[in-house]
Design a protein around this motif. Structure first.
Motif, PDB file in Angstrom:
ATOM      1  N   UNK A  58      44.289  -9.511   8.799  1.00 38.48           N
ATOM      2  CA  UNK A  58      45.461  -8.908   9.428  1.00 38.48           C
ATOM      3  C   UNK A  58      46.726  -9.716   9.191  1.00 38.48           C
ATOM      4  N   UNK A  59      46.570 -10.959   8.764  1.00 38.65           N
ATOM      5  CA  UNK A  59      47.754 -11.793   8.504  1.00 38.65           C
ATOM      6  C   UNK A  59      48.174 -11.705   7.053  1.00 38.65           C
ATOM      7  N   UNK A  60      47.370 -11.037   6.259  1.00 33.16           N
ATOM      8  CA  UNK A  60      47.669 -11.000   4.830  1.00 33.16           C
ATOM      9  C   UNK A  60      48.639  -9.856   4.542  1.00 33.16           C
ATOM     10  N   UNK A  61      49.737 -10.212   3.873  1.00 30.04           N
ATOM     11  CA  UNK A  61      50.759  -9.198   3.612  1.00 30.04           C
ATOM     12  C   UNK A  61      50.301  -8.219   2.534  1.00 30.04           C
ATOM     13  N   UNK A  62      49.525  -8.670   1.574  1.00 31.70           N
ATOM     14  CA  UNK A  62      49.041  -7.774   0.531  1.00 31.70           C
ATOM     15  C   UNK A  62      47.748  -8.322  -0.071  1.00 31.70           C
ATOM     16  N   UNK A  73      51.927 -11.306  18.909  1.00 30.24           N
ATOM     17  CA  UNK A  73      50.886 -10.492  19.550  1.00 30.24           C
ATOM     18  C   UNK A  73      51.160  -9.004  19.327  1.00 30.24           C
ATOM     19  N   UNK A  74      52.384  -8.575  19.588  1.00 28.29           N
ATOM     20  CA  UNK A  74      52.716  -7.149  19.425  1.00 28.29           C
ATOM     21  C   UNK A  74      52.611  -6.746  17.958  1.00 28.29           C
ATOM     22  N   UNK A  75      53.149  -7.608  17.091  1.00 26.35           N
ATOM     23  CA  UNK A  75      53.148  -7.299  15.652  1.00 26.35           C
ATOM     24  C   UNK A  75      51.727  -7.155  15.129  1.00 26.35           C
ATOM     25  N   UNK A  76      50.881  -8.115  15.473  1.00 19.19           N
ATOM     26  CA  UNK A  76      49.520  -8.087  14.921  1.00 19.19           C
ATOM     27  C   UNK A  76      48.685  -6.973  15.533  1.00 19.19           C
ATOM     28  N   UNK A 123      46.619  -3.526  -0.566  1.00 10.47           N
ATOM     29  CA  UNK A 123      46.938  -2.952   0.745  1.00 10.47           C
ATOM     30  C   UNK A 123      47.156  -4.100   1.712  1.00 10.47           C
ATOM     31  N   UNK A 124      47.912  -3.818   2.765  1.00 15.88           N
ATOM     32  CA  UNK A 124      48.166  -4.903   3.716  1.00 15.88           C
ATOM     33  C   UNK A 124      46.945  -5.025   4.626  1.00 15.88           C
ATOM     34  N   UNK A 125      46.713  -6.243   5.097  1.00 18.56           N
ATOM     35  CA  UNK A 125      45.569  -6.481   5.975  1.00 18.56           C
ATOM     36  C   UNK A 125      45.661  -5.640   7.239  1.00 18.56           C
ATOM     37  N   UNK A 126      46.884  -5.443   7.730  1.00 16.87           N
ATOM     38  CA  UNK A 126      47.047  -4.673   8.968  1.00 16.87           C
ATOM     39  C   UNK A 126      46.669  -3.214   8.751  1.00 16.87           C
TER      40      UNK A 126
END
Ligand code: FAD
Length: 552
Positions: A265-269, A160-163, A280-283
């Motif tokens: 948001x879960x995609x690293x790249x 939760x915090x990470x996302x 780019x990262x999803x986040x």
């Protein structure tokens, strides 16, 4: 943040004099805290520890009635092992002070009286503080999560915090000595993990994500009584619609049940999104889009989940999980999809304890040097494998089919081939996950021969396709047999509109079987399930919503 100098003395006069001398010389760079007993000082130290404050030095009188200086220092070491320790002694206590150098690891002892301080106090304190600065590492100034690596509840809080892009420090109770000290200061036991400690020194024991969100200051309550547009789901489609809604002057609210960014948001790249040749990262994308939406006055309520939708004359009313309601002229459903579950023995019990759905980026660092398994043959599984390969010893992708070429993009297949610690195993499926409190091994089955074998495993990430997040809508809007929402021309069957459609005109593009309720992105029947198409659909849906608003 200034470090503390702590002085402890039961004699009020002496104590005030030490405090005054310390403040005079060190007050600009340090905070001075005075206590009149060891017990009082220990209680303050626990609070400082919870707030992650720094303590540079203890200056403590040896002769105190309930707890001697040496006894206090021996206990303070466990809370602040790196702080310098000095004893204030009378001549008669010299022997005790010398013994304390060994017993309580005292760095120095000073004789009373210490005047003039310029000669008999400051040079010694200067020396000790210089030493402290040379070896001290600044503590992390943010939220700290204490827990077990294999606990599903801990995983949920970290995820939760990470996302939500809230910086935090993770302290594994089994590996990090600091975690046990903090747990004690928070007056919690190891059975009560996870514990979340906030920078103001407060802590939450076994909190829900809602409690953490509240404490972090996320907004979960609507500000307006009525909106032009309620967007449900802050993935790429919802974010795009919100940006355009806000920029066109619509009073827009965006609801999100977990974290802005959705699947993206879960995609690293993401390497194939237009305009970002280096990917780019999803986040990153989610953060930028959200800032853009908020700049246009869009209100974000997160975490907040829509649980039902109803029509009341011209109003579209959305009920939220906390029982409150939001009213608006229009609703856009951009709830996307959730992972299809893997229904084999052991998965349900071990989810969050070694078995994870999605790319589980929060767990990647913890899997450093280990063997990681990824189930799935689509792009999301390929991306996850490339990401984990940066940390894991080996990443094995388990694919049911004979090759990846039908399900994964060419560029990713090439990337997997070029990454030496990624192995792709085809014609194989997970038959069972085994482990008592955490994943310990996988039983893998050859899809052709049906032979089974056991492999030791600590982490399994499942990315095997998706189902739409639309069950909460019930019969309010028409959906296809898989739950995807029908809209626009897809509502026409044998040349006829659904019997319940109340208007003379046909539904607009992306308008559902309820006028004024629209759908975009992965949740829509017939969508392409790519980020760019989600963004495009969100943008078009917003335009259609403006058209609808013009006519009501
Ligand atoms: C790991 C991974 C990698 C990917 N990589 C790529 C790529 O490289 N390129 C590409 O083009 N595509 C990629 N995709 C696909 C792409 O991310 C999706 O197509 C896109 O995110 C769909 O956007 P969406 O807004 O329709 O839905 P989603 O992204 O699924 O967002 C929906 C949001 O709605 C929220 N929600 C659901 N129900 C509710 C409710 N009741 N109340 C409130 N909120 C709710 C969810 O929490 C979620 O945040 C990837 C997907 C994954 C999982």
């Amino acid at each position: 943040m200034k470090p503390f100098l702590i002085t402890v003395d039961d004699d009020f006069e002496v104590s005030r004099a030490v405090e005054r001398d310390l403040r005079r010389k060190y007050g600009e760079q340090y905070r001075v805290l005075r206590a009149e007993s060891g017990a009082e000082a220990l209680a303050s130290l626990e609070q400082l520890k919870l707030r992650n404050e720094m303590v540079a030095l203890f200056l403590v009188d040896q002769r105190m009635p309930q707890m001697t200086g040496v006894e206090f220092l021996s206990r303070a070491i466990s809370l602040y092992p790196e702080a310098k320790r000095a004893l204030l002694t009378a001549y008669a206590d010299t022997d005790a002070a010398i013994r304390a150098i060994n017993d309580a690891q005292v760095d120095y002892y000073l004789m009373k009286p210490w005047h003039p301080p310029e000669e008999r106090l400051y040079p010694i304190i200067d020396d000790l503080l210089e030493d402290w600065h040379a070896t001290f590492k600044s503590p992390f100034q943010g939220i700290r999560v204490l827990g077990h690596r294999w606990s599903p509840q801990t995983h949920q809080i970290k995820e939760f915090l990470g996302r939500n892009q809230v910086p935090y420090q993770w302290l594994d109770i089994e590996k990090d000595g600091e975690a046990a000290t903090l747990l004690q200061s928070a007056h919690a036991s190891p059975e009560q993990l996870p514990v979340v400690v906030f920078p103001d020194g407060s802590s939450l024991i076994q909190p829900t994500t809602f409690q953490v969100a509240e404490k972090v200051g996320f907004r979960m309550k609507a500000e307006q009584p009525f909106y032009d547009l309620i967007v449900i789901g802050a993935g790429p489609s919802g974010l795009a619609a919100a940006v355009y809604g806000g920029s066109e002057g619509l009073k827009t609210v965006l609801l999100e049940r977990q974290a802005p960014g959705g699947q993206a948001g879960m995609s690293s790249r993401i390497e194939n999104y237009l305009g970002f040749p280096a990917g780019l990262s999803g986040q990153d994308l989610a953060r930028r889009a959200l800032t853009q939406a908020q700049r246009f006055g869009v209100e974000l309520l997160s975490p907040q989940e829509a649980v039902s939708l109803r029509v009341a004359g011209p109003a579209r009313i959305v009920t939220l999980a906390d029982g409150s309601e939001l009213s608006g002229k229009t609703v856009l459903i951009t709830t996307g999809v959730s992972y299809r579950t893997l229904n084999v023995p052991g998965v349900a019990q071990l989810t969050g304890a070694g078995v994870y759905y999605g790319a589980g980026m929060t767990e990647a660092v913890a899997a450093k040097g280990e063997d990681v398994y990824v189930v799935g043959g689509a792009n999301s599984a390929g991306q996850a494998a490339v990401y984990f390969a940066r940390y894991a010893r080996q990443v094995t992708i388990l694919v049911r089919g004979e090759s990846l070429s039908a399900t994964m993009s060419y560029y990713l297949i090439e990337r997997l081939k070029q990454t030496p610690n990624i192995v792709v195993e085809t014609c194989v499926e997970v038959f069972e996950c085994r482990g008592t409190s955490r994943l310990e091994s996988l039983i893998l089955q050859d899809t052709k021969t049906k032979d089974c074998r056991s492999v030791p495993a600590q982490s399994l990430f499942i990315l095997i396709g998706a189902l739409p997040y639309t069950d909460w809508l019930g019969d309010t809007v028409l959906r296809d047999e898989h739950g995807f929402i029908l809209s626009g021309p897809d509502l026409v069957r044998d040349g006829c509109l659904p019997p319940a459609w109340p208007l003379a005109r046909a539904p607009y593009l992306f308008e559902t079987s309820v006028p004024g309720v629209f759908v975009a992105g992965d949740a829509r029947h017939g969508s392409i399930k790519r980020m760019a198409s989600g963004v495009g659909e969100g943008t078009i849906a917003e335009k259609m919503i403006e058209r609808y608003l013009d006519e009501v």
